[in-house]
Design an enzyme around this catalytic site. Structure first.
Site, PDB file in Angstrom:
ATOM      1  CE  LYS A 129      13.552 -11.339  61.781  1.00 52.02           C
ATOM      2  NZ  LYS A 129      14.045 -12.201  62.798  1.00 52.02           N
TER       3      LYS A 129
ATOM      4  CG  ASN B 166       0.457   6.377  63.775  1.00 53.45           C
ATOM      5  OD1 ASN B 166      -1.338   5.242  64.367  1.00 53.45           O
ATOM      6  ND2 ASN B 166       0.423   5.962  62.283  1.00 53.45           N
TER       7      ASN B 166
ATOM      8  CE  LYS C 187      -2.395  17.327  55.438  1.00 53.91           C
ATOM      9  NZ  LYS C 187      -2.991  16.542  55.652  1.00 53.91           N
TER      10      LYS C 187
ATOM     11  CB  ILE D 206      -5.061  10.397  52.071  1.00 55.06           C
ATOM     12  CG1 ILE D 206      -3.838   9.047  51.646  1.00 55.06           C
ATOM     13  CG2 ILE D 206      -6.163   9.460  51.338  1.00 55.06           C
ATOM     14  CD1 ILE D 206      -4.346   8.071  52.222  1.00 55.06           C
TER      15      ILE D 206
ATOM     16  N   PRO E 103       2.133   9.472  49.928  1.00 58.44           N
ATOM     17  CG  PRO E 103       0.561   8.322  48.887  1.00 58.44           C
ATOM     18  CD  PRO E 103       2.201   8.475  49.687  1.00 58.44           C
TER      19      PRO E 103
HETATM   20  N1  CTP Z   1      -3.604  12.742  56.599  1.00 54.34           N
HETATM   21  C1  CTP Z   1      -3.887  12.020  55.675  1.00 54.34           C
HETATM   22  N2  CTP Z   1      -2.787  11.255  54.384  1.00 54.34           N
HETATM   23  C2  CTP Z   1      -1.516  11.693  54.870  1.00 54.34           C
HETATM   24  C3  CTP Z   1      -0.849  11.761  56.251  1.00 54.34           C
HETATM   25  C4  CTP Z   1      -2.289  13.078  57.462  1.00 54.34           C
HETATM   26  O1  CTP Z   1      -4.653  11.931  55.162  1.00 54.34           O
HETATM   27  N3  CTP Z   1      -0.201  11.110  54.556  1.00 54.34           N
HETATM   28  C5  CTP Z   1      -4.541  12.972  57.083  1.00 54.34           C
HETATM   29  C6  CTP Z   1      -5.039  12.753  58.566  1.00 54.34           C
HETATM   30  O2  CTP Z   1      -5.811  11.318  58.393  1.00 54.34           O
HETATM   31  C7  CTP Z   1      -5.499  13.999  59.103  1.00 54.34           C
HETATM   32  C8  CTP Z   1      -4.887  14.779  58.603  1.00 54.34           C
HETATM   33  O3  CTP Z   1      -4.404  14.938  57.331  1.00 54.34           O
HETATM   34  O4  CTP Z   1      -7.029  14.104  59.055  1.00 54.34           O
HETATM   35  C9  CTP Z   1      -4.024  15.276  58.901  1.00 54.34           C
HETATM   36  O5  CTP Z   1      -3.021  15.511  58.880  1.00 54.34           O
HETATM   37  P1  CTP Z   1      -1.340  16.223  59.189  1.00 54.34           P
HETATM   38  O6  CTP Z   1      -0.607  17.594  58.611  1.00 54.34           O
HETATM   39  O7  CTP Z   1      -0.262  14.933  58.783  1.00 54.34           O
HETATM   40  O8  CTP Z   1      -1.849  16.262  60.784  1.00 54.34           O
HETATM   41  P2  CTP Z   1      -0.797  15.752  61.979  1.00 54.34           P
HETATM   42  O9  CTP Z   1      -0.285  14.569  61.702  1.00 54.34           O
HETATM   43  O10 CTP Z   1      -1.329  16.708  63.034  1.00 54.34           O
HETATM   44  O11 CTP Z   1       0.744  16.223  61.690  1.00 54.34           O
HETATM   45  P3  CTP Z   1       1.802  18.027  61.789  1.00 54.34           P
HETATM   46  O12 CTP Z   1       2.497  17.804  62.471  1.00 54.34           O
HETATM   47  O13 CTP Z   1       2.912  17.763  59.945  1.00 54.34           O
HETATM   48  O14 CTP Z   1       1.041  18.821  61.369  1.00 54.34           O
END
Ligand code: CTP
Length: 406
Positions: free
Chosen positions: A296, A217, A348, A314, A312
């Site tokens: 590849k 991303n 969370k 995190i 996961p």
């Molecule tokens: N996060 C994480 N591990 C992941 C995904 C997200 O630690 N696999 C953390 C990110 O660092 C951030 C927060 O969780 O602090 C974002 O949560 P998320 O639910 O992924 O929110 P969005 O990216 O806004 O996605 P969504 O559109 O699913 O709400």
């Protein structure tokens, strides 16, 4: 330079006061008196031009400290004076600051004791400009101000009124009370995160499809890097776990570089054991290819679909084993920002969600500026559009205030 008058002020905070050549230089004496009354140790550093407006003897007497007015003095106290001054500073205040010195600061020029010290210091820079209204309004000056602000300098805007040259307009040195407020606010931030064990995640993750292709991303990692750097400057013991970015390791931060979400998960969960505060700014990829190809993939063999599996979460895992820790998460939203942030806060077990409005063109991902709302159990705070450095300071302020309440 009279090093013998330095006396031990114990743990008093130190403001290095830079004075430049401007008629308002005499006001630096009043600023000095007010800071000394606050119990602050003030060390003055003057440009050659400033010494034509106020005598170094005046500053030496008011501060009871040696005054640095040349790179070529013989500093009996330290072999490289601009470096020792730079290191001693808890806050570097430049008041008044001329248009010329502003321009030098913006370009990193270091051709006298003041600008050399400013370039060498890690302390926050508070700048109170004073100049003629046309110099202030000039596009070059305004550009330099933007550069310095984006780099984290605090600008105490000049006031409007009659100027020494007879013109009327902006350019008068700000009210001394406003300058003192800015310095006191910065001194309040000094070491407010002292000893806090902090874990910051940052950047994107890259999920391999084959050895050369990946799902990723557009996260630059900047916000997390700035938070790590700012927290370390304020005394925290910071571990930064970051996905691929082009940024240099922040100064004073233990930085671990990873590529995939699974790697970030492993390193972050280990650091989590001892962390007291977590700021999860990483844009972790939610999915990864189930079976990355070891070779590849040739275009003739391109699959019509790539099977994905969930990575996961995190931060969710951390929230489930939260204990006494403070957890800060980020949310990227385009609508109903606060409502979605509140859902994340609860889901969370977070203490703060930094809800990023990524629907505004030119802001958010891959930009240097953000519009965010801080959403916590206590309420919400909508912040104005600001640089990512300024946002890092806001988040550390929130953490510092929380630490103080504990
Ligand atoms: N996060 C994480 N591990 C992941 C995904 C997200 O630690 N696999 C953390 C990110 O660092 C951030 C927060 O969780 O602090 C974002 O949560 P998320 O639910 O992924 O929110 P969005 O990216 O806004 O996605 P969504 O559109 O699913 O709400």
């Amino acid at each position: 330079m009279d090093s013998e008058i330095t006396e031990d002020r114990g743990s008093a905070p130190t403001v290095v006061l830079g004075i430049t050549g401007c008629i308002a230089a005499y006001k630096a004496c009043e600023l000095t008196r007010a800071l000394v009354r606050d119990g602050v140790r003030v060390k003055a550093v003057m440009t050659e031009a400033a010494t034509r407006f106020v005598g170094p003897l005046t500053l030496r007497t008011l501060t009871n400290e040696p005054v640095a007015a040349s790179l070529w003095d013989d500093p009996a106290t330290a072999p490289v004076h601009h470096i020792s001054l730079a290191e001693e500073a808890d806050v570097f205040l430049i008041a008044p600051c001329t248009a010329n010195v502003l321009a030098k600061l913006a370009t990193g020029r270091a051709d006298d004791i003041l600008t050399t010290t400013a370039l060498a210091t890690e302390a926050p820079l508070v700048i109170a400009p004073a100049m003629n209204v046309h110099m202030w309004r000039d596009e070059a000056t305004q550009f330099n101000l933007r550069v310095l602000r984006d780099r984290g300098a605090i600008i105490v805007e000049p006031a409007t009124g009659e100027l020494a040259c007879g013109d009327v307009g902006e350019g008068r040195l700000a009210e001394l009370g406003d300058i003192l407020d800015a310095v006191r606010a910065e001194l309040g931030r000094v070491k407010d995160l002292a000893g806090v064990r902090m874990l910051v995640t940052a950047g994107p993750t890259y999920e391999p499809i084959d050895p050369v292709r990946f799902i990723g991303n557009r996260s630059s990692g900047k916000t997390g890097f700035y938070i790590a750097e700012e927290a370390a400057r304020r005394g925290a013991d910071v571990t930064l776990v970051t996905g691929p970015t082009h940024l240099r390791d922040p100064f004073g931060v233990h930085t671990v570089r990873v590529t995939t979400a699974v790697e970030m998960h492993a390193v972050a969960m280990e650091a989590y054991e001892t962390a007291q505060v977590v700021v999860a700014s990483a844009a972790v990829s939610d999915f990864r290819p189930a079976v990355p190809s070891a070779e590849k993939t040739k275009k003739e063999d391109a699959p019509s679909a790539v099977e994905l599996v969930r990575n996961p979460d995190i931060l969710a895992e951390m929230g489930a084993a939260k204990g006494e820790r403070t957890l800060v998460g980020f949310a990227a939203e385009t609508s109903e920002i606060v409502a979605h942030a509140r859902e994340k806060l609860a889901a969370k077990s977070l203490d703060l969600v930094v809800a990023n409005d990524v629907g505004v063109a030119g802001l958010g991902f891959a930009s240097d500026r953000n519009v965010v709302t801080l959403v916590s159990g206590e309420g919400e705070k909508q912040l104005s559009e600001m640089s990512k450095r300024a946002l890092a300071r806001e988040i550390c302020d929130w953490l510092g205030a929380r630490q103080a309440r504990r």
